[in-house]
Design an enzyme around this catalytic site. Sequence first.
Site, PDB file in Angstrom:
ATOM      1  N   SER A  31     -55.057  81.155   3.588  1.00  0.00           N
ATOM      2  CA  SER A  31     -55.602  80.897   4.907  1.00  0.00           C
ATOM      3  C   SER A  31     -54.926  79.791   5.565  1.00  0.00           C
ATOM      4  O   SER A  31     -54.914  78.578   4.987  1.00  0.00           O
ATOM      5  CB  SER A  31     -56.944  80.654   4.598  1.00  0.00           C
ATOM      6  OG  SER A  31     -57.898  81.411   4.115  1.00  0.00           O
ATOM      7  N   HIS A  62     -54.566  86.193   7.743  1.00  0.00           N
ATOM      8  CA  HIS A  62     -53.603  86.601   6.936  1.00  0.00           C
ATOM      9  C   HIS A  62     -52.531  87.703   7.586  1.00  0.00           C
ATOM     10  O   HIS A  62     -52.888  88.890   7.745  1.00  0.00           O
ATOM     11  CB  HIS A  62     -54.650  87.243   5.657  1.00  0.00           C
ATOM     12  CG  HIS A  62     -54.964  86.209   4.772  1.00  0.00           C
ATOM     13  ND1 HIS A  62     -54.409  85.899   3.724  1.00  0.00           N
ATOM     14  CD2 HIS A  62     -55.990  85.619   4.795  1.00  0.00           C
ATOM     15  CE1 HIS A  62     -55.389  84.946   2.973  1.00  0.00           C
ATOM     16  NE2 HIS A  62     -56.432  84.781   3.630  1.00  0.00           N
ATOM     17  N   HIS A  84     -57.760  90.600  -1.032  1.00  0.00           N
ATOM     18  CA  HIS A  84     -58.806  90.089  -1.944  1.00  0.00           C
ATOM     19  C   HIS A  84     -59.539  91.246  -2.613  1.00  0.00           C
ATOM     20  O   HIS A  84     -59.822  91.977  -1.981  1.00  0.00           O
ATOM     21  CB  HIS A  84     -59.578  89.295  -1.259  1.00  0.00           C
ATOM     22  CG  HIS A  84     -59.053  88.040  -0.414  1.00  0.00           C
ATOM     23  ND1 HIS A  84     -58.290  88.189   0.914  1.00  0.00           N
ATOM     24  CD2 HIS A  84     -58.744  86.822  -0.513  1.00  0.00           C
ATOM     25  CE1 HIS A  84     -58.006  87.128   1.183  1.00  0.00           C
ATOM     26  NE2 HIS A  84     -58.095  86.241   0.452  1.00  0.00           N
ATOM     27  N   TYR A  86     -62.672  91.366  -2.627  1.00  0.00           N
ATOM     28  CA  TYR A  86     -63.824  91.465  -1.863  1.00  0.00           C
ATOM     29  C   TYR A  86     -63.622  92.476  -0.704  1.00  0.00           C
ATOM     30  O   TYR A  86     -64.575  93.098  -0.199  1.00  0.00           O
ATOM     31  CB  TYR A  86     -64.504  90.367  -1.620  1.00  0.00           C
ATOM     32  CG  TYR A  86     -63.515  89.274  -0.426  1.00  0.00           C
ATOM     33  CD1 TYR A  86     -63.292  89.723   0.888  1.00  0.00           C
ATOM     34  CD2 TYR A  86     -63.019  88.227  -1.081  1.00  0.00           C
ATOM     35  CE1 TYR A  86     -62.481  89.125   1.613  1.00  0.00           C
ATOM     36  CE2 TYR A  86     -62.504  87.444  -0.130  1.00  0.00           C
ATOM     37  CZ  TYR A  86     -62.117  87.729   1.258  1.00  0.00           C
ATOM     38  OH  TYR A  86     -61.526  86.986   1.912  1.00  0.00           O
ATOM     39  N   GLU A  87     -62.312  92.641  -0.478  1.00  0.00           N
ATOM     40  CA  GLU A  87     -61.975  93.723   0.662  1.00  0.00           C
ATOM     41  C   GLU A  87     -62.081  95.199   0.117  1.00  0.00           C
ATOM     42  O   GLU A  87     -62.116  96.142   0.939  1.00  0.00           O
ATOM     43  CB  GLU A  87     -60.931  93.505   1.093  1.00  0.00           C
ATOM     44  CG  GLU A  87     -60.582  92.234   1.822  1.00  0.00           C
ATOM     45  CD  GLU A  87     -59.159  91.853   2.300  1.00  0.00           C
ATOM     46  OE1 GLU A  87     -58.740  92.762   3.300  1.00  0.00           O
ATOM     47  OE2 GLU A  87     -58.531  91.116   1.786  1.00  0.00           O
ATOM     48  N   ALA A 114     -57.579  78.479   0.286  1.00  0.00           N
ATOM     49  CA  ALA A 114     -58.673  77.571   0.696  1.00  0.00           C
ATOM     50  C   ALA A 114     -59.918  77.532  -0.409  1.00  0.00           C
ATOM     51  O   ALA A 114     -59.997  78.769  -1.059  1.00  0.00           O
ATOM     52  CB  ALA A 114     -59.064  78.129   2.053  1.00  0.00           C
ATOM     53  N   MET A 212     -62.171  82.330  -3.759  1.00  0.00           N
ATOM     54  CA  MET A 212     -62.255  83.806  -3.861  1.00  0.00           C
ATOM     55  C   MET A 212     -61.039  84.553  -4.364  1.00  0.00           C
ATOM     56  O   MET A 212     -60.741  85.858  -3.968  1.00  0.00           O
ATOM     57  CB  MET A 212     -63.079  84.827  -2.532  1.00  0.00           C
ATOM     58  CG  MET A 212     -64.355  83.674  -2.234  1.00  0.00           C
ATOM     59  SD  MET A 212     -65.049  84.849  -0.931  1.00  0.00           S
ATOM     60  CE  MET A 212     -66.225  83.342  -0.440  1.00  0.00           C
ATOM     61  N   SER A 213     -60.008  83.809  -4.511  1.00  0.00           N
ATOM     62  CA  SER A 213     -58.610  84.424  -4.805  1.00  0.00           C
ATOM     63  C   SER A 213     -57.867  83.834  -5.958  1.00  0.00           C
ATOM     64  O   SER A 213     -58.828  83.213  -7.059  1.00  0.00           O
ATOM     65  CB  SER A 213     -57.899  84.043  -3.510  1.00  0.00           C
ATOM     66  OG  SER A 213     -57.567  82.659  -3.422  1.00  0.00           O
ATOM     67  N   ASN A 236     -63.966  72.753   2.993  1.00  0.00           N
ATOM     68  CA  ASN A 236     -65.291  72.425   3.337  1.00  0.00           C
ATOM     69  C   ASN A 236     -66.140  71.991   1.845  1.00  0.00           C
ATOM     70  O   ASN A 236     -65.259  72.127   0.937  1.00  0.00           O
ATOM     71  CB  ASN A 236     -65.997  73.877   3.753  1.00  0.00           C
ATOM     72  CG  ASN A 236     -66.050  75.083   2.818  1.00  0.00           C
ATOM     73  OD1 ASN A 236     -65.074  75.575   2.495  1.00  0.00           O
ATOM     74  ND2 ASN A 236     -66.967  75.186   1.865  1.00  0.00           N
ATOM     75  N   HIS A 248     -66.482  80.614   7.951  1.00  0.00           N
ATOM     76  CA  HIS A 248     -65.266  81.106   7.894  1.00  0.00           C
ATOM     77  C   HIS A 248     -64.398  80.187   9.176  1.00  0.00           C
ATOM     78  O   HIS A 248     -63.244  79.665   8.789  1.00  0.00           O
ATOM     79  CB  HIS A 248     -64.748  82.464   8.236  1.00  0.00           C
ATOM     80  CG  HIS A 248     -63.492  82.769   7.888  1.00  0.00           C
ATOM     81  ND1 HIS A 248     -62.715  82.483   6.597  1.00  0.00           N
ATOM     82  CD2 HIS A 248     -62.384  83.444   8.696  1.00  0.00           C
ATOM     83  CE1 HIS A 248     -61.490  82.612   6.582  1.00  0.00           C
ATOM     84  NE2 HIS A 248     -61.162  83.390   7.609  1.00  0.00           N
TER      85      HIS A 248
HETATM   86  N1  HPA Z   1     -66.784  79.035  -1.449  1.00  0.00           N
HETATM   87  C1  HPA Z   1     -65.846  80.071  -1.819  1.00  0.00           C
HETATM   88  N2  HPA Z   1     -64.675  80.344  -1.326  1.00  0.00           N
HETATM   89  C2  HPA Z   1     -64.131  79.596  -0.232  1.00  0.00           C
HETATM   90  C3  HPA Z   1     -65.098  78.376   0.004  1.00  0.00           C
HETATM   91  C4  HPA Z   1     -66.243  78.110  -0.425  1.00  0.00           C
HETATM   92  O1  HPA Z   1     -67.076  77.244  -0.189  1.00  0.00           O
HETATM   93  N3  HPA Z   1     -64.642  77.744   1.130  1.00  0.00           N
HETATM   94  C5  HPA Z   1     -63.154  78.305   1.072  1.00  0.00           C
HETATM   95  N4  HPA Z   1     -63.104  79.423   0.553  1.00  0.00           N
END
Ligand code: HPA
Length: 278
Positions: A31, A62, A84, A86-87, A114, A212-213, A236, A248
Amino acid sequence: MSTLSSRLSEAQALVSSRRKSPPRVGVVLGSGLGAFGDTLSHLTKIPYIDIPHMPRSAVVGHAGNLCLGEIDGVSVACLQGRVHAYEGHDADTVTFGVRLLARLGVGAVLLTNAAGGIDASFAAGELMLICDHLNLTGKNPLIGPNDDALGPRFPDMSTAYDPALRAAAHAAARRAGITLREGVYAGLMGPTYETPAEVRMLRTLGADAVGMSTVPEVIALRHLGVRAGAVSCITNLAAGISPAPLDHSEVEATAKRTRDAFVALLTGWIVETARALG
Ligand code: HPA
């Protein structure tokens, strides 16, 4: 149904037809970092859509291109965007891009992503070198019959994040005057962000960041015997640590704000990695 190996051969043939010289270092741009691919010198850009079997991401931020070129004289192959799980993709699809990098002959792959910060001392915008991971996705890209020609049935994961590449990242950070934290990355399935209770659980389990990757990609690379390294942009603080709800757009905004430091680190890391590969 074609085998993974034959699908990779078809993809490799297309890439080799567009550019003859093999890359030494592979890069996965997460990202906010995609634009790095456009800064390569002697750039050959191949849209994923042109590459047989190469999946494309629908996630904002992406792009879908394989960028081949040079950074400070080091030939690199960058995946500008990843898919990913989750897609809705299966593990072979999620890992197709890094397996293709391996087929192209890279000696190492540097991954970026990220992530949410769990370590209480992390601030949004910091960079964290991944020293190890927790695979909490409930999946593994090596499930199924093993192709012994690709790698062993039971790959060792005791140094999944290559020690020499980690040293190279710290050297690059020092040289660029960038603070580089280090920690354990918990890979979850998503696409929901975590609940505060899940974040407390992850901290108890020893995680410093969550995302998540990356985890399936590193597993696939270790299986193939390709050295892997990864850096997270802490975009974050994970759920429950910060009082604000997660969004996001916050992830994207922090990734954008951190981009210059991330690019400087990545550039130096590529050079140091080429040196480590010898
Ligand atoms: N959790 C999961 N995946 C993420 C986060 C998060 O807080 N921030 C960026 N990708």
